[in-house]
Design a protein around this motif. Structure first.
Motif: not given
Length: 418
Positions: A83-86, A136-137, A142-145, A162-163
């Motif tokens: 849901r965050l990625a979406g 996020l810019l 990939r940053a969330l799933l 993230l890093l």
């Protein structure tokens, strides 16, 4: 964030679907009201913060709590990571995005007014191990799933992700989520001007008596009863005994019963259970859903219903019980006795546990107090001794046949006659 998008990830504040962890102390309706107040505080702050766009990514439907100036986008995906990625994908318009939740109403607008220069992502952790914001810019699944959500290490795991993607991360101050009753109490004390804090103070001093009784039965807090003047009410301060199996005095009282038996205000069911173990048909009734659940979990029968409502077997019960001072229910002993007379058969018994003070005849509201700091609204109640109860019984077709007592408890048995 002057040229970017502020996102609020929110859930419609519907009772039973939000802030379930608050329900160890508050009702589902109260927890939803606190969630709504928290959301309104958050939206008010986001509205004041500098941004080109403000978007609510919502599970559910918008309501009157939504101020002007916000776009609404529906949530999609299964788990929170999806849901965050979406949310980032659906809101992206080529400018930086900062997403916040609805659980940190103490959020200040200046925290959202930072500059992105030199950073690819933004993260603000919470004291419980999660995070209250993520920026996020541009969208990047990939940053969330796959990041574990709702754990005490979600924030650390999100930062590592993230890093690992080579992003330069700006860290914002750590905040405290409002997830538990303890969090809500802290928030109300530290930020008294918030809408959610004002509501919390009102709820603390105006709880429904049933909510505190449920809390006590659930074992989350000890609850005591006092009069309006603050004096303890002994017959209502023995929940440990109510929750324990029937004791010797209880069994002595039950030996006088003629089946079938109706136990009014059965609580967690020790009396109904003891009767069932003796092979005596019995039913408990109580206004507390938790009390009924606890009784049935013991294998006894119970019904969630006030005594004033229609009950099974009216006029056919062999005995009706008013144990543990339940003659006080409603604050009108005479009215309750007349109701009991309607419930028993023509020669049936009404067994009442009275106050050891024979002359006591007091109809006065009581207030329940929880060790978590909540106080109920006044509850109509009465306390009567043997002599007073006999006077009340003169106005019914119930007649006293036995007055008996132990060192600490007193009982009066009445029989219905024509």
């Amino acid at each position: 964030m002057t040229g970017g998008t502020l996102i609020v990830l929110a859930k419609e504040p519907v009772p039973g679907r939000v802030k379930t962890r608050l329900q160890s102390e508050f009702t589902a309706v109260e927890a939803a009201a606190l969630a709504r107040a928290s959301l309104v505080d958050t939206l008010s702050t986001v509205r004041r913060a500098p941004a080109a766009r403000r978007v609510v990514v919502l599970e559910g439907d918008p309501g009157s709590w939504l101020p002007t100036g916000f776009e609404v986008v529906g949530q999609r995906g299964g788990g929170l990571d999806e849901r965050l990625a979406g949310a980032f994908e659906d809101v992206y318009d080529g400018t930086p995005m900062l997403l916040v939740g609805m659980d940190t109403p103490q959020l200040r607008a200046e925290l959202l007014g930072f500059r992105w220069a030199g950073y690819d992502a933004v993260l603000g952790l919470t004291e419980d191990g999660g995070y209250w914001c993520l920026g996020l810019l541009k969208p990047d699944r990939r940053a969330l799933l796959g990041v574990p959500m709702s754990t005490d290490h979600t924030g650390r795991d999100q930062l590592r992700r993230l890093l690992a993607l080579g992003l330069r991360v700006r860290m914002l101050p750590t905040l405290r989520d409002m997830d538990t009753p303890r969090d809500a109490a802290w928030l109300a004390a530290e930020f008294p001007g918030l809408r959610v804090s004002r509501l919390h103070r009102r709820l603390q001093h105006a709880a429904h008596p049933g909510a505190l009784f449920e809390q006590a039965l659930g074992g989350t807090a000890r609850v005591v009863a006092t009069g309006i003047d603050g004096r303890a009410v002994p017959s209502l301060s023995e929940l440990d005994r109510w929750s324990a199996p029937a004791d010797e005095v209880d069994r002595l009282a039950l030996s006088r019963c003629e089946g079938p038996v109706l136990d009014i205000g059965c609580g967690p069911g020790r009396i109904v259970t003891a009767l069932a173990e003796r092979g005596i048909a019995a039913l408990g009734v109580d206004v507390s859903p938790r009390a009924v659940s606890l009784t049935t979990s013991r294998g006894a029968a119970a019904l969630h219903r006030p005594v004033q409502d229609p009950l099974p077997g009216e006029g056919r019960w062999g005995s009706v019980l008013l144990m543990d001072g339940n003659i006080g229910i409603g604050g009108a002993p005479g009215v309750l006795l007349r109701r009991c007379a309607e419930l028993v058969r023509p020669d049936g018994l009404v067994l009442v546990e009275v106050d050891p003070d024979d002359e006591l005849d007091e109809a006065a509201p009581i207030v329940l107090h929880s060790t978590t700091g909540r106080r109920s609204t006044p509850l109509p109640w009465a306390r009567v001794g043997t002599h007073a109860l006999i006077r009340h019984a003169h106005h019914t077709n119930l007649h006293p046949i036995e007055d008996w007592r132990t060192p600490h408890r007193a009982f009066l048995t009445l029989r219905r006659t024509s």
